[in-house]
Design a protein around this motif. Sequence first.
Motif, mmCIF file in Angstrom:
data_model
loop_
_atom_site.group_PDB
_atom_site.id
_atom_site.type_symbol
_atom_site.label_atom_id
_atom_site.label_comp_id
_atom_site.label_asym_id
_atom_site.label_seq_id
_atom_site.Cartn_x
_atom_site.Cartn_y
_atom_site.Cartn_z
ATOM 1 N N THR A 134 -0.197 -19.742 15.193
ATOM 2 C CA THR A 134 -0.967 -19.239 14.058
ATOM 3 C C THR A 134 -0.012 -18.585 13.070
ATOM 4 N N ASP A 135 -0.318 -18.679 11.786
ATOM 5 C CA ASP A 135 0.494 -18.014 10.770
ATOM 6 C C ASP A 135 0.303 -16.510 10.925
ATOM 7 N N ILE A 136 1.238 -15.854 11.637
ATOM 8 C CA ILE A 136 1.055 -14.454 12.007
ATOM 9 C C ILE A 136 1.096 -13.527 10.800
ATOM 10 N N ARG A 137 1.604 -14.000 9.677
ATOM 11 C CA ARG A 137 1.652 -13.154 8.485
ATOM 12 C C ARG A 137 0.264 -12.918 7.912
ATOM 13 N N LYS A 138 -0.692 -13.704 8.307
ATOM 14 C CA LYS A 138 -2.006 -13.643 7.692
ATOM 15 C C LYS A 138 -3.096 -13.063 8.590
ATOM 16 N N ILE A 139 -2.749 -12.632 9.798
ATOM 17 C CA ILE A 139 -3.766 -12.104 10.701
ATOM 18 C C ILE A 139 -4.469 -10.903 10.069
ATOM 19 N N LYS A 140 -5.794 -10.967 10.011
ATOM 20 C CA LYS A 140 -6.599 -9.860 9.486
ATOM 21 C C LYS A 140 -7.603 -9.452 10.553
ATOM 22 N N LEU A 141 -7.558 -8.192 10.939
ATOM 23 C CA LEU A 141 -8.495 -7.682 11.934
ATOM 24 C C LEU A 141 -9.594 -6.903 11.223
ATOM 25 N N ILE A 142 -10.828 -7.305 11.482
ATOM 26 C CA ILE A 142 -11.996 -6.683 10.866
ATOM 27 C C ILE A 142 -12.733 -5.905 11.946
ATOM 28 N N ASN A 186 -13.758 7.733 9.695
ATOM 29 C CA ASN A 186 -12.515 8.304 9.171
ATOM 30 C C ASN A 186 -11.343 8.071 10.125
ATOM 31 N N SER A 187 -11.616 8.144 11.413
ATOM 32 C CA SER A 187 -10.546 7.890 12.381
ATOM 33 C C SER A 187 -10.116 6.422 12.348
ATOM 34 N N LEU A 188 -11.085 5.529 12.180
ATOM 35 C CA LEU A 188 -10.782 4.097 12.148
ATOM 36 C C LEU A 188 -9.974 3.726 10.908
ATOM 37 N N LEU A 189 -10.163 4.475 9.835
ATOM 38 C CA LEU A 189 -9.420 4.210 8.606
ATOM 39 C C LEU A 189 -7.928 4.458 8.765
ATOM 40 N N LYS A 190 -7.548 5.165 9.810
ATOM 41 C CA LYS A 190 -6.140 5.485 10.041
ATOM 42 C C LYS A 190 -5.449 4.498 10.993
ATOM 43 N N VAL A 191 -6.236 3.576 11.559
ATOM 44 C CA VAL A 191 -5.703 2.696 12.608
ATOM 45 C C VAL A 191 -4.881 1.539 12.044
ATOM 46 N N GLY A 192 -5.260 1.050 10.859
ATOM 47 C CA GLY A 192 -4.508 -0.059 10.276
ATOM 48 C C GLY A 192 -5.257 -1.373 10.232
ATOM 49 N N PHE A 193 -6.575 -1.331 10.385
ATOM 50 C CA PHE A 193 -7.366 -2.555 10.272
ATOM 51 C C PHE A 193 -7.347 -3.045 8.829
ATOM 52 N N GLY A 239 -8.526 8.608 1.708
ATOM 53 C CA GLY A 239 -7.157 9.116 1.745
ATOM 54 C C GLY A 239 -6.154 8.065 1.307
ATOM 55 N N SER A 240 -5.111 7.886 2.086
ATOM 56 C CA SER A 240 -4.076 6.901 1.757
ATOM 57 C C SER A 240 -4.265 5.590 2.514
ATOM 58 N N SER A 241 -5.415 5.452 3.171
ATOM 59 C CA SER A 241 -5.668 4.249 3.970
ATOM 60 C C SER A 241 -5.704 2.999 3.095
ATOM 61 N N LYS A 242 -5.106 1.942 3.599
ATOM 62 C CA LYS A 242 -5.143 0.642 2.916
ATOM 63 C C LYS A 242 -6.300 -0.217 3.426
ATOM 64 N N THR A 243 -7.016 0.285 4.395
ATOM 65 C CA THR A 243 -8.156 -0.441 4.944
ATOM 66 C C THR A 243 -9.284 -0.506 3.928
ATOM 67 N N LYS A 244 -9.861 -1.687 3.795
ATOM 68 C CA LYS A 244 -10.953 -1.890 2.845
ATOM 69 C C LYS A 244 -12.296 -1.718 3.551
ATOM 70 N N LEU A 245 -13.321 -1.404 2.764
ATOM 71 C CA LEU A 245 -14.649 -1.156 3.314
ATOM 72 C C LEU A 245 -15.612 -2.285 2.967
ATOM 73 N N LYS A 301 3.004 -11.921 20.818
ATOM 74 C CA LYS A 301 4.024 -11.629 19.794
ATOM 75 C C LYS A 301 3.487 -11.831 18.374
ATOM 76 N N ILE A 302 2.194 -11.615 18.212
ATOM 77 C CA ILE A 302 1.574 -11.689 16.890
ATOM 78 C C ILE A 302 1.421 -10.272 16.367
ATOM 79 N N THR A 303 2.035 -9.993 15.245
ATOM 80 C CA THR A 303 2.027 -8.646 14.676
ATOM 81 C C THR A 303 0.642 -8.287 14.150
ATOM 82 N N THR A 304 0.147 -7.120 14.520
ATOM 83 C CA THR A 304 -1.187 -6.688 14.094
ATOM 84 C C THR A 304 -1.153 -5.565 13.058
ATOM 85 N N GLY A 305 -0.052 -4.829 13.008
ATOM 86 C CA GLY A 305 0.038 -3.707 12.071
ATOM 87 C C GLY A 305 -0.778 -2.502 12.494
#
Length: 289
Positions: free
Chosen positions: A4-12, A36-43, A73-79, A267-271
């Motif tokens: 799988t193209d690991i650069r594009k993995i998106k976890l929702i 608020n806690s989930l916003l800090k995880v990196g999804f 806050g500074s979270s990059k996670t979208k809602l 070995k698939i990066t999740t961030g």
Amino acid sequence: MEQTDIRKIKLIECPRDAMQGWKNFIPTSTKVEYINSLLKVGFDTLDFTSFVSAKAIPQMADAKEVVTKIDIGSSKTKLLAIVANVRGAQDATAFDAINYLGFPFSISPTFQMRNTNRSIEDSFETVKQLQEICVNSGKELVVYISMAFGNPYGDEYNKDIVVEWINKLTPLGIKIISLADTVGVATAQQVSDLTFYVIKMLPEYEVGIHLHSTSLNRTKKLEAALSAGCYRIDGALKGIGGCPMANDNLVGNMDMEWIINYLENKKITTGIDKEALQKSLVLADSVFY
């Protein structure tokens, strides 16, 4: 399994799906703390609430209050917020914090009526209106193809029906389609065949999966989706969830913690921030008890 193209993995992550059928009402403050806690995880995205009838889904009656108290806050996670009609979309688009609206478009006539009180044809007209609302408000519409792999009602089902409706939806400007195994009936072969077909059919679109499953069949289903080239994956911590409008026996979401571990073992990066994830898991124990 194909790479799988690991650069594009998106976890929702889908706390809304986990909460909506929970029998005990979860206090607003608890929901906010958990989100608020989930916003800090990196999804990539949180499917965090729904603007729907409080009578139909009592657990989501506090959606407006929840969104006003969330700390991005500074979270990059979208809602992402689920809506079932134009009124819900208008309510949701009033909030700048919300990036996506999600609409459950079922190819099962029975489920579409139970879930949104509309026929499939009427729901198609609703999608047109929702897409216009999203364009005008700077949001993006995600259409979930509910019962994409079959239904428990005896309604006619085959891959051609799924493809027919997707081909009607995409010209409206819809760019994100998520195939939902709403009641957990999909086999790994079905996931593989349909996901692969739709991704090949829509190379410029984002195709996701929302698979309800148990620990007995989740590995094969996830592997099938990844092998088909799917990189947008829904899940929920603790594997809780299901649509209360579907039937009485809810099949849980795919466990997000398990998904993360599976991907990283491959070995698939999740961030994902593992420390923040553990804090959310601890909170989840107090939310879902």
